[in-house]
Design a protein around this motif. Sequence first.
Motif, short mmCIF file in Angstrom:
data_model
loop_
_atom_site.label_atom_id
_atom_site.label_comp_id
_atom_site.label_asym_id
_atom_site.label_seq_id
_atom_site.Cartn_x
_atom_site.Cartn_y
_atom_site.Cartn_z
N HIS A 106 0.97 -0.94 0.25
CA HIS A 106 0.47 -0.37 -0.09
C HIS A 106 0.64 1.34 -0.34
CE1 HIS A 106 -3.68 -2.25 1.46
NE2 HIS A 106 -3.38 -2.85 0.43
N VAL A 107 2.09 1.01 0.64
CA VAL A 107 3.11 2.36 1.30
C VAL A 107 3.35 3.12 -0.03
CG1 VAL A 107 4.92 1.39 2.25
CG2 VAL A 107 3.87 3.61 2.99
N ARG A 108 3.78 1.89 -1.07
CA ARG A 108 4.11 2.53 -2.24
C ARG A 108 3.30 2.25 -3.63
NH1 ARG A 108 6.20 -3.49 -1.04
NH2 ARG A 108 8.44 -2.83 -0.83
N ARG A 109 2.28 2.65 -3.45
CA ARG A 109 0.91 3.51 -4.11
C ARG A 109 0.49 4.60 -3.60
NH1 ARG A 109 -0.92 -2.06 -2.81
NH2 ARG A 109 -0.36 -3.53 -5.14
N MET A 110 1.59 4.99 -2.51
CA MET A 110 1.02 6.20 -2.97
C MET A 110 2.68 7.47 -1.99
SD MET A 110 -1.28 5.44 0.44
CE MET A 110 -2.12 7.01 0.46
N ARG A 111 1.96 8.41 -2.13
CA ARG A 111 3.16 9.94 -1.88
C ARG A 111 3.75 9.90 0.09
NH1 ARG A 111 1.34 14.94 -2.73
NH2 ARG A 111 -0.99 14.93 -3.70
N ARG A 112 4.61 10.22 -0.34
CA ARG A 112 4.88 10.89 1.70
C ARG A 112 4.60 12.69 1.79
NH1 ARG A 112 8.79 8.72 5.46
NH2 ARG A 112 8.72 10.98 6.56
N VAL A 113 4.14 12.25 2.33
CA VAL A 113 3.74 14.27 2.25
C VAL A 113 4.36 15.07 4.04
CG1 VAL A 113 1.47 14.30 1.35
CG2 VAL A 113 1.06 13.49 3.47
N PRO A 118 -6.43 15.66 7.20
CA PRO A 118 -7.40 13.92 7.69
C PRO A 118 -8.05 13.27 6.80
CG PRO A 118 -7.69 16.29 8.70
CD PRO A 118 -6.55 16.63 7.56
N GLY A 119 -7.42 12.13 6.30
CA GLY A 119 -8.03 11.06 5.20
C GLY A 119 -6.76 10.72 4.74
N ASP A 120 -5.04 11.29 5.06
CA ASP A 120 -3.95 10.12 4.68
C ASP A 120 -4.16 9.01 5.38
OD1 ASP A 120 -3.63 12.75 3.29
OD2 ASP A 120 -1.90 13.61 4.53
N LEU A 121 -2.65 8.23 5.26
CA LEU A 121 -2.76 7.61 5.63
C LEU A 121 -1.05 7.49 7.03
CD1 LEU A 121 -3.22 4.32 3.09
CD2 LEU A 121 -4.27 5.46 4.58
N VAL A 122 -1.11 6.64 7.18
CA VAL A 122 0.02 7.14 8.29
C VAL A 122 0.38 5.67 8.26
CG1 VAL A 122 -1.20 6.84 10.74
CG2 VAL A 122 1.03 7.82 10.44
N PHE A 123 1.70 5.33 8.44
CA PHE A 123 2.65 4.00 8.65
C PHE A 123 3.57 4.26 9.76
CE2 PHE A 123 1.18 4.11 4.08
CZ PHE A 123 0.83 3.11 3.76
N PHE A 124 4.58 2.64 9.98
CA PHE A 124 5.00 2.64 11.52
C PHE A 124 5.86 1.63 10.55
CE2 PHE A 124 1.23 4.56 13.15
CZ PHE A 124 2.11 5.53 13.26
N GLY A 125 7.03 1.67 11.39
CA GLY A 125 7.93 0.65 10.40
C GLY A 125 8.83 1.47 9.87
N LYS A 126 10.06 0.73 8.39
CA LYS A 126 11.00 1.34 7.93
C LYS A 126 10.21 1.66 6.94
CE LYS A 126 15.60 0.93 7.86
NZ LYS A 126 17.33 0.91 8.18
N LYS A 164 2.18 3.87 19.25
CA LYS A 164 2.58 2.84 18.25
C LYS A 164 4.54 3.65 18.06
CE LYS A 164 0.19 -0.30 16.39
NZ LYS A 164 -0.08 -1.46 16.76
N LYS A 165 4.79 2.55 17.95
CA LYS A 165 6.34 2.52 18.30
C LYS A 165 6.45 2.47 15.94
CE LYS A 165 8.01 0.67 22.68
NZ LYS A 165 8.67 -0.19 22.50
N ASP A 166 7.98 3.40 15.46
CA ASP A 166 8.30 3.12 14.47
C ASP A 166 7.55 4.15 13.40
OD1 ASP A 166 9.95 1.77 15.63
OD2 ASP A 166 9.09 -0.09 14.64
N PHE A 167 7.26 4.99 14.12
CA PHE A 167 6.15 6.10 12.36
C PHE A 167 7.39 6.29 11.81
CE2 PHE A 167 6.17 10.61 11.62
CZ PHE A 167 4.30 10.54 10.92
N ALA A 168 6.69 6.47 10.42
CA ALA A 168 7.12 6.21 9.25
C ALA A 168 7.20 7.32 8.62
CB ALA A 168 7.09 4.35 8.81
N GLY A 169 5.63 7.84 8.54
CA GLY A 169 5.54 8.93 7.53
C GLY A 169 3.68 9.34 6.87
N PHE A 170 3.34 10.02 6.67
CA PHE A 170 1.95 10.16 6.19
C PHE A 170 2.55 10.40 5.11
CE2 PHE A 170 1.91 13.03 9.93
CZ PHE A 170 0.80 12.41 10.92
N TYR A 171 1.41 9.78 4.04
CA TYR A 171 1.13 9.35 2.76
C TYR A 171 -0.25 9.58 1.95
CZ TYR A 171 5.85 7.33 2.78
OH TYR A 171 7.38 6.79 3.43
N ARG A 172 -0.06 10.06 1.10
CA ARG A 172 -1.31 9.93 0.39
C ARG A 172 -1.58 9.74 -0.84
NH1 ARG A 172 -1.48 16.70 0.24
NH2 ARG A 172 -1.60 15.88 2.05
N TYR A 173 -2.91 9.21 -1.47
CA TYR A 173 -3.14 8.28 -2.41
C TYR A 173 -2.98 9.76 -3.99
CZ TYR A 173 -4.77 5.52 -6.08
OH TYR A 173 -5.23 5.16 -7.16
#
Length: 173
Positions: A106-113, A118-126, A164-173
Motif C-alpha cells: 500500500h505505501v508503494r502506491r502512495m506519496r509521502r507528505v 485528515p484522510g491521509d494514511l500514517v505508516f509505521f516501520g522503516k 505505536k512505535k516506529d512512525f514512518a510518515g504520512f502518505y497520500r493517494y
Amino acid sequence: MRRRLAVAAVLLLLTATASVPLGLSLPPLIVRIAYEIEQRGIVYAWGGGHGASPGPSKGTCRGYQGRIKPCPAARTRGLDCSGFARWVYALAHGEDVLGPGNTDDHVRRMRRVSSPRPGDLVFFGKITKKTVKTHHVGIYLGGGKMMNAPETGAVVRVDDIGRKKDFAGFYRY
C-alpha cells in the motif's frame, strides 16, 4: 466524552469543507467513512480484509505472531490494519485503489507528505529509498489521532499516533 468531541470535530470539518471542490473534500469523506466503520464494532483479524474485494473477511494464521493463542484469525471475520485502510479507501474512491496487498504494498502506491490532512494514511516501520518494511497503518484524523485496526482482540478504534512505535510518515493517494 472523547468520542463525542472527536465526532463533533469531524462534523465541523465536514461542514467547513462542504463547498470545497470534490478533489479537496475527499479526505473528510475518508474520515467520515472510517468513523462509520468504527461504529460497527468490527474486530481485528490477522489477514482480514485481503480477499478478492475489500471488506471484512476471515483472516489467516499464516505469519501470525499475536499474543492470543491459538491464533483466532482463521475463524474470525474482520479486518487487519491494511485491510481496514483498503476498505475505507475503496469506499471513498469507488474502486479498490490500494489492492489486496499488505502495508508494504500500500505505501508503494502512495506519496509521502510533510503536511498531513485528515484522510491521509500514517505508516509505521522503516521506509527508505531502498527499504520498505512496514508493520502498521492507520487513517489520519488530525490532532495526532488515527483510526486503525490495532491488534488481535481489539476492534477498529481511534488511537494516538504516538501509541505505536516506529512512525514512518504520512502518505497520500
